[in-house]
Design an enzyme around this catalytic site. Structure first.
Site, mmCIF file in Angstrom:
data_model
loop_
_atom_site.group_PDB
_atom_site.id
_atom_site.type_symbol
_atom_site.label_atom_id
_atom_site.label_comp_id
_atom_site.label_asym_id
_atom_site.label_seq_id
_atom_site.Cartn_x
_atom_site.Cartn_y
_atom_site.Cartn_z
ATOM 1 N N GLY A 128 -1.680 8.410 10.233
ATOM 2 C CA GLY A 128 -0.533 9.214 10.666
ATOM 3 C C GLY A 128 0.598 8.371 11.244
ATOM 4 C CD GLN B 68 -6.766 -1.365 1.252
ATOM 5 O OE1 GLN B 68 -7.595 -1.938 0.574
ATOM 6 N NE2 GLN B 68 -7.047 -0.205 1.811
ATOM 7 N N GLY C 254 0.813 -1.208 0.000
ATOM 8 C CA GLY C 254 0.000 0.000 0.000
ATOM 9 C C GLY C 254 0.845 1.255 0.000
ATOM 10 C CG ASP C 255 0.342 3.917 2.353
ATOM 11 O OD1 ASP C 255 -0.833 4.200 2.056
ATOM 12 O OD2 ASP C 255 0.699 3.574 3.489
ATOM 13 N N GLY D 264 8.346 13.314 -7.545
ATOM 14 C CA GLY D 264 7.870 14.222 -6.502
ATOM 15 C C GLY D 264 6.380 14.032 -6.335
ATOM 16 C CB THR E 286 -6.809 1.623 9.287
ATOM 17 O OG1 THR E 286 -7.949 0.922 8.757
ATOM 18 C CG2 THR E 286 -5.628 1.463 8.347
ATOM 19 N N GLY F 223 1.473 5.346 -3.996
ATOM 20 C CA GLY F 223 1.258 6.610 -4.716
ATOM 21 C C GLY F 223 0.120 6.489 -5.735
ATOM 22 C CE LYS F 224 -3.230 2.110 -3.482
ATOM 23 N NZ LYS F 224 -2.071 2.001 -2.588
ATOM 24 N N GLY F 225 -3.065 7.304 -5.533
ATOM 25 C CA GLY F 225 -3.890 8.501 -5.676
ATOM 26 C C GLY F 225 -3.276 9.494 -6.641
ATOM 27 C CE LYS F 226 2.938 12.090 -9.305
ATOM 28 N NZ LYS F 226 4.246 12.699 -9.331
ATOM 29 N N GLY G 20 -5.841 5.645 2.139
ATOM 30 C CA GLY G 20 -5.590 7.085 2.171
ATOM 31 C C GLY G 20 -4.805 7.419 0.923
ATOM 32 C CG HIS G 21 -5.873 6.358 -2.485
ATOM 33 N ND1 HIS G 21 -6.595 5.678 -3.436
ATOM 34 C CD2 HIS G 21 -5.345 5.402 -1.676
ATOM 35 C CE1 HIS G 21 -6.517 4.380 -3.196
ATOM 36 N NE2 HIS G 21 -5.778 4.191 -2.134
HETATM 37 P P1 GDP Z 1 -1.569 5.696 -2.045
HETATM 38 O O1 GDP Z 1 -2.258 5.150 -0.846
HETATM 39 O O2 GDP Z 1 -0.988 4.620 -2.900
HETATM 40 O O3 GDP Z 1 -2.415 6.650 -2.838
HETATM 41 O O4 GDP Z 1 -0.332 6.520 -1.492
HETATM 42 P P2 GDP Z 1 -0.345 7.566 -0.265
HETATM 43 O O5 GDP Z 1 -0.977 8.816 -0.710
HETATM 44 O O6 GDP Z 1 -0.852 6.918 0.968
HETATM 45 O O7 GDP Z 1 1.211 7.734 -0.021
HETATM 46 C C1 GDP Z 1 2.059 8.201 -0.996
HETATM 47 C C2 GDP Z 1 2.776 9.434 -0.440
HETATM 48 O O8 GDP Z 1 3.868 9.731 -1.281
HETATM 49 C C3 GDP Z 1 1.917 10.669 -0.441
HETATM 50 O O9 GDP Z 1 2.315 11.494 0.625
HETATM 51 C C4 GDP Z 1 2.252 11.324 -1.777
HETATM 52 O O10 GDP Z 1 2.032 12.732 -1.766
HETATM 53 C C5 GDP Z 1 3.710 11.007 -1.890
HETATM 54 N N1 GDP Z 1 4.242 10.827 -3.255
HETATM 55 C C6 GDP Z 1 3.651 10.238 -4.323
HETATM 56 N N2 GDP Z 1 4.524 10.170 -5.351
HETATM 57 C C7 GDP Z 1 5.678 10.714 -4.918
HETATM 58 C C8 GDP Z 1 6.966 10.902 -5.506
HETATM 59 O O11 GDP Z 1 7.240 10.526 -6.643
HETATM 60 N N3 GDP Z 1 7.914 11.498 -4.720
HETATM 61 C C9 GDP Z 1 7.668 11.896 -3.442
HETATM 62 N N4 GDP Z 1 8.654 12.468 -2.765
HETATM 63 N N5 GDP Z 1 6.466 11.728 -2.866
HETATM 64 C C10 GDP Z 1 5.500 11.133 -3.588
HETATM 65 P P1 IMO Z 2 -3.816 2.568 0.640
HETATM 66 O O1 IMO Z 2 -4.982 2.386 -0.283
HETATM 67 C C1 IMO Z 2 -1.162 0.895 3.657
HETATM 68 C C2 IMO Z 2 -2.830 -2.075 6.389
HETATM 69 C C3 IMO Z 2 -2.984 -1.678 7.846
HETATM 70 C C4 IMO Z 2 -2.834 -3.043 8.490
HETATM 71 C C5 IMO Z 2 -3.539 -3.978 7.521
HETATM 72 C C6 IMO Z 2 -4.984 -4.276 7.847
HETATM 73 O O2 IMO Z 2 -3.684 3.937 1.187
HETATM 74 O O3 IMO Z 2 -2.561 2.044 0.037
HETATM 75 P P2 IMO Z 2 -7.266 -2.907 7.859
HETATM 76 O O4 IMO Z 2 -7.581 -1.510 8.297
HETATM 77 O O5 IMO Z 2 -7.527 -3.160 6.429
HETATM 78 O O6 IMO Z 2 -7.882 -3.912 8.766
HETATM 79 O O7 IMO Z 2 -5.672 -3.055 8.091
HETATM 80 O O8 IMO Z 2 -3.479 -3.327 6.261
HETATM 81 N N1 IMO Z 2 -3.492 -1.145 5.434
HETATM 82 C C7 IMO Z 2 -2.828 -0.292 4.652
HETATM 83 N N2 IMO Z 2 -1.512 0.001 4.582
HETATM 84 N N3 IMO Z 2 -2.017 1.491 2.790
HETATM 85 C C8 IMO Z 2 -3.340 1.197 2.848
HETATM 86 O O9 IMO Z 2 -4.203 1.657 1.929
HETATM 87 C C9 IMO Z 2 -3.808 0.302 3.822
HETATM 88 N N4 IMO Z 2 -5.026 -0.191 4.161
HETATM 89 C C10 IMO Z 2 -4.813 -1.078 5.135
HETATM 90 O O10 IMO Z 2 -1.984 -0.784 8.246
HETATM 91 O O11 IMO Z 2 -1.480 -3.408 8.529
HETATM 92 MG MG MG Z 3 -2.285 5.399 1.237
#
Ligand code: GDP
Ligand code: IMO
Ligand code: MG
Length: 423
Positions: free
Chosen positions: A302, A224, A12-13, A414, A129, A15-18, A40-41
């Site tokens: 957070g 995720q 997860g995280d 970025g 979460t 950078g899907k939202g971006k 959280g995107h």
């Molecule tokens: P998602 O859950 O896949 O949408 O990703 P998140 O938003 O949770 O986490 C990605 C984080 O990386 C966010 O704070 C974005 O603003 C940041 N981000 C995305 N792409 C880049 C990148 O290429 N460089 C940097 N420095 N930050 C990035």
């Molecule tokens: P995005 O879409 C990162 C993780 C939680 C925990 C496990 C189970 O922003 O990438 P849950 O709340 O589903 O019962 O949690 O999965 N988790 C994530 N980690 N990005 C996410 O979503 C996540 N959604 C759940 O931290 O380890």
């Molecule tokens: Mg996220």
């Protein structure tokens, strides 16, 4: 007309939202197919940062319709907060944001059950979460859930009460009791339901079918990542939905032969938030630097994200299960100036070298085997063309492409919408 998928390939995280925000200009419809407010995107444009949880990341672009598919679980309270946060943008929600009648509702008591369940697990907790995701999907597969379409029935409050009463009984069985004020929770929930009703509820599978017949383009936005998939992730430290490509079929009602491109997103390193195994996790200055420079804190909770080197064994596994056709590498800018980079190309598994992702990747079974590659020194954040990328970064890209046998078509340098390089 095909449905293209965009999926996270790590924990997860990525950078899907971006990237959805960047790609939305090419699509008529953006659809979420699984997960819920555990996601959280983050989107950044015009100097503003937005975090979306359930609303698809195409919502800011003028011409796109955004759909919350049947595979998603919706917490009306969090959904209302998301809508309130978008107030300044004058978005025409009733026409731009549609919800599947078959999507399940997260009740306040689902959240309480999540908390009780995690507390009962003690040290073995998942690190959820705590948004009620697990209990809501349990009620879905247990055939007890409450759906968006139920809100259109006269007896919806009875459906709610029956389910909430069942949950309260379940809660009473836990050893340690969770404190809560049900009245307060229900008032907030019913107010949010009223807001939700202002949106259009649709038979989304039919909507997609017609849209495809009309030649509309659709992008499915994953939440995720593959290593959190309920089947293929690091079980039990996973989420409760199918985060992989197959989830888009069941979560939207599109057939496998209607899937076109599968975009796989990964960070140039790896992060994980919550508990569970992480073979390439770093506990040294390199890990700290990734976290600090990459600002690695969860967009939903957070919490500090754990950081580590790129794991190509895991990446290849994700590419395989999803049938990824194009890769997008995120956060390359964060690694600028590292002395060297390590990439995990094999695991030592119970004393034997293996090159696949095994049943159990707990640290007592698996240790990573690394290759070391040179790192680039240049600041990438102002670069806007692939011709300007440093040689060491191009070599890193080529190394990954050769290993997983899929091209990297976007390099993100970025967090801003504009800091995106096509190759
Ligand atoms: P998602 O859950 O896949 O949408 O990703 P998140 O938003 O949770 O986490 C990605 C984080 O990386 C966010 O704070 C974005 O603003 C940041 N981000 C995305 N792409 C880049 C990148 O290429 N460089 C940097 N420095 N930050 C990035
Ligand atoms: P995005 O879409 C990162 C993780 C939680 C925990 C496990 C189970 O922003 O990438 P849950 O709340 O589903 O019962 O949690 O999965 N988790 C994530 N980690 N990005 C996410 O979503 C996540 N959604 C759940 O931290 O380890
Ligand atoms: Mg996220």
């Amino acid at each position: 007309m095909a449905v293209n998928l965009l999926l996270g390939l790590q924990w997860g995280d990525e950078g899907k939202g971006k990237i959805v925000d960047v790609l939305t200009t090419d699509y008529d419809i953006i659809a979420r197919f699984q997960g819920g407010p555990n996601a959280g995107h983050t989107l950044i444009f015009d100097g503003q940062k937005h975090v979306l949880h359930t609303i698809p990341s195409g919502i800011f672009r003028k011409n796109s319709i955004n759909i919350v598919g049947n595979g998603v679980v919706i917490d009306p309270v969090i959904f209302k907060k998301e809508l309130d946060n978008l107030e300044a943008y004058n978005i025409d929600f009733p026409n731009k944001l549609l919800i599947s009648r078959k999507a399940h509702l997260i009740l306040p008591t689902h959240r309480l059950l999540d908390a009780a369940n995690e507390a009962a697990k003690g040290k073995a907790k998942i690190g959820s979460t705590l948004k009620g995701i697990g209990p809501t999907y349990m009620d879905k597969t247990g055939r007890n859930g409450m759906r968006i379409g139920d809100l259109e029935m006269d007896n919806w409050k009875e459906i709610y009460t029956a389910l909430a009463t069942k949950h309260l009984k379940m809660l009473s069985h836990y050893d340690s009791q969770i404190e809560f004020d049900l009245n307060e929770l229900e008032t907030e929930f019913f107010t949010a339901i009223d807001t939700l009703r202002e949106l259009r509820f649709i038979d989304s599978e039919e909507y997609f079918h017609q849209a495809m017949k009309e030649g509309k383009t659709i992008l499915a936005e994953g939440a995720q990542g593959s290593l959190l998939d309920v089947d293929f992730g690091t079980y039990p430290f996973v989420t409760s939905s199918t985060t992989t490509a197959a989830g888009a079929c069941t979560g939207l009602g599109v057939a496998p032969n209607q899937i076109g491109e599968v975009f796989g997103i990964f960070k140039a390193y790896v992060t994980r938030v919550g508990s569970g195994p992480f073979p390439t996790e770093l506990f040294d200055k390199n890990g700290e630097d990734m976290g600090r420079i990459g600002n690695e804190f969860g967009a939903t909770t957070g919490r500090e994200r754990r950081c580590g080197w790129l794991d190509l064994v895991a990446l290849k596994y994700s590419v395989q299960i999803n049938g990824v056709t194009q890769l997008m590498m995120m956060k390359a800018d964060v690694l600028s100036g590292f002395e060297n980079l390590k990439v995990c190309t094999k695991y030592n598994y119970k004393g034997k070298e293996i090159s696949h992702f095994p049943y159990n990747v707990e640290a007592h079974n698996v240790s990573p085997i690394y290759e070391t590659v040179p790192c680039w020194k240049e600041d990438l954040t102002g670069m806007d063309s692939s011709s300007t990328l440093p040689k060491e970064l191009n070599d890193y890209i080529k190394y990954i492409e050769d290993f997983v046998e899929v091209p990297i078509t976007i390099v993100s340098v970025g967090p801003d919408r504009n800091q995106t390089i096509n190759r």
